[in-house]
Design a protein around this motif. Sequence first.
Motif, PDB file in Angstrom:
ATOM      1  N   ALA A  45       0.942  -1.201   0.154  1.00 14.16           N
ATOM      2  CA  ALA A  45       0.008  -0.182  -0.152  1.00 14.16           C
ATOM      3  C   ALA A  45       0.856   1.287  -0.080  1.00 14.16           C
ATOM      4  N   SER A  47       1.774   4.924   2.180  1.00  8.83           N
ATOM      5  CA  SER A  47       1.583   5.757   3.508  1.00  8.83           C
ATOM      6  C   SER A  47       2.256   7.105   3.078  1.00  8.83           C
ATOM      7  N   GLU A  54      -1.227   5.595   8.475  1.00  7.30           N
ATOM      8  CA  GLU A  54      -2.687   5.771   7.552  1.00  7.30           C
ATOM      9  C   GLU A  54      -2.002   4.945   6.250  1.00  7.30           C
ATOM     10  N   TYR A  56      -2.731   3.938   2.241  1.00 13.55           N
ATOM     11  CA  TYR A  56      -3.920   4.138   1.127  1.00 13.55           C
ATOM     12  C   TYR A  56      -3.499   3.268   0.087  1.00 13.55           C
ATOM     13  N   HIS A  57      -4.753   3.235  -1.004  1.00 16.58           N
ATOM     14  CA  HIS A  57      -4.423   2.773  -2.241  1.00 16.58           C
ATOM     15  C   HIS A  57      -4.798   3.965  -3.070  1.00 16.58           C
ATOM     16  N   PRO A  72      -8.687   4.845   1.492  1.00 15.12           N
ATOM     17  CA  PRO A  72      -8.222   4.273   2.440  1.00 15.12           C
ATOM     18  C   PRO A  72      -8.035   2.867   2.117  1.00 15.12           C
ATOM     19  N   VAL A  73      -6.968   2.066   2.713  1.00 15.44           N
ATOM     20  CA  VAL A  73      -6.603   0.873   2.341  1.00 15.44           C
ATOM     21  C   VAL A  73      -7.737  -0.236   2.467  1.00 15.44           C
ATOM     22  N   ASN A  74      -8.591   0.163   3.503  1.00  4.93           N
ATOM     23  CA  ASN A  74      -9.814  -0.770   3.850  1.00  4.93           C
ATOM     24  C   ASN A  74     -11.235  -0.403   3.206  1.00  4.93           C
ATOM     25  N   SER A  75     -10.969   0.488   2.274  1.00  3.96           N
ATOM     26  CA  SER A  75     -12.207   0.897   1.562  1.00  3.96           C
ATOM     27  C   SER A  75     -13.000  -0.235   0.805  1.00  3.96           C
ATOM     28  N   ALA A  76     -14.452  -0.036   0.838  1.00  6.93           N
ATOM     29  CA  ALA A  76     -15.037  -0.933   0.287  1.00  6.93           C
ATOM     30  C   ALA A  76     -14.972  -0.852  -1.412  1.00  6.93           C
TER      31      ALA A  76
END
Length: 348
Positions: A45, A47, A54, A56-57, A72-76
């Motif tokens: 990812a 940062s 934090e 990101y992608h 955010p890396v955990n975004s749906a």
Amino acid sequence: MKLYTCTSCGNPIYFENSTCLQCSHALGFDDSKFKLVALENNQNAYSEVNNKNELYHYCSNAVMGTCNWLIPVNSASPFCTACELNRIIPELNTADNQAKWKRIEVAKHRLVYSLLRLRLPVKAKQNPDDAEGIAFDFMADVSPEERIMTGHDNGIITLNIEEADEAERAKHKSELGERYRTLLGHFRHEIGHYYWEILIKDSPYLEKYRQLFGDEQKDYGEALQTYYANQTPANWNDAFISPYATAHPWEDWAETWAHYMHMMDTLETAWSFGINIQRPEIKTSISNDPYSESNFTNIINRWYPLAFAVNSLNRSMGHADFYPFVISAPVVQKLQFIHEVCGVGKNK
């Protein structure tokens, strides 16, 4: 638009930059913080170089070179706040369409930035019949007989991609006798129709809107036919921002809304660069962020000298005026009303 600098080396960078040309760090925009940050790889990812916590992608459209926004890396969703609004994009089987789409996305991302700064609701339309939500359809003409019309319908904004062709846009500008025609201007006008439905329709503001703009219940199709069939009244600028604003109260709102967004974004840029006008005749100090300014009088009093100064700079380069409009007192009232409705400078 704010002035951004690389958070690694301090080099000034444009909002659309995805790489710092000085230190070569990747750059990405975090719309939750309005920050354009330098990035480094961190466990598959990214940062921030100054904040490893934090992750990101990039938005999926980054691979096409049309987006530098982060999620955010955990975004749906694989798309950022701006790209999630796309419903239809052009066929990308030609270099010409790819170039047009990139220019369209540059303008659209700047639009979404301003909407977020105004703290307006920005969410993707899930179903065409939903009362709220925004969807963008970027389409090309099927044939000379089947032309795509740029416009708005219940949150769905359609844009003919030929508007991303400078020559075609200049041609339309001349044919329609327009003073100003840009991709960003189109977006700001059409999104104004959407926010009329969100902010004005069925709201306590409706009666004041009608006092300022007129009764929107008059037949829209008939009003447009009348507008195109007749010459615009010679004194249109006594009460309207543009000739097209005279067509119908909805168009008056959308045109005025677009100009309000022009002003706010340009004043933010001037403030971010520390621009002040020191001539005694038109002296002004752009001393604060317009998105924090609740008093619209301060905004318009800064706008007049800034526009005059930049018009003069454009003329020095042999270009048309940067802002070729005269803002009358009734238009100031309309702009002030929009500022009030948006609740700028106040807690929402």
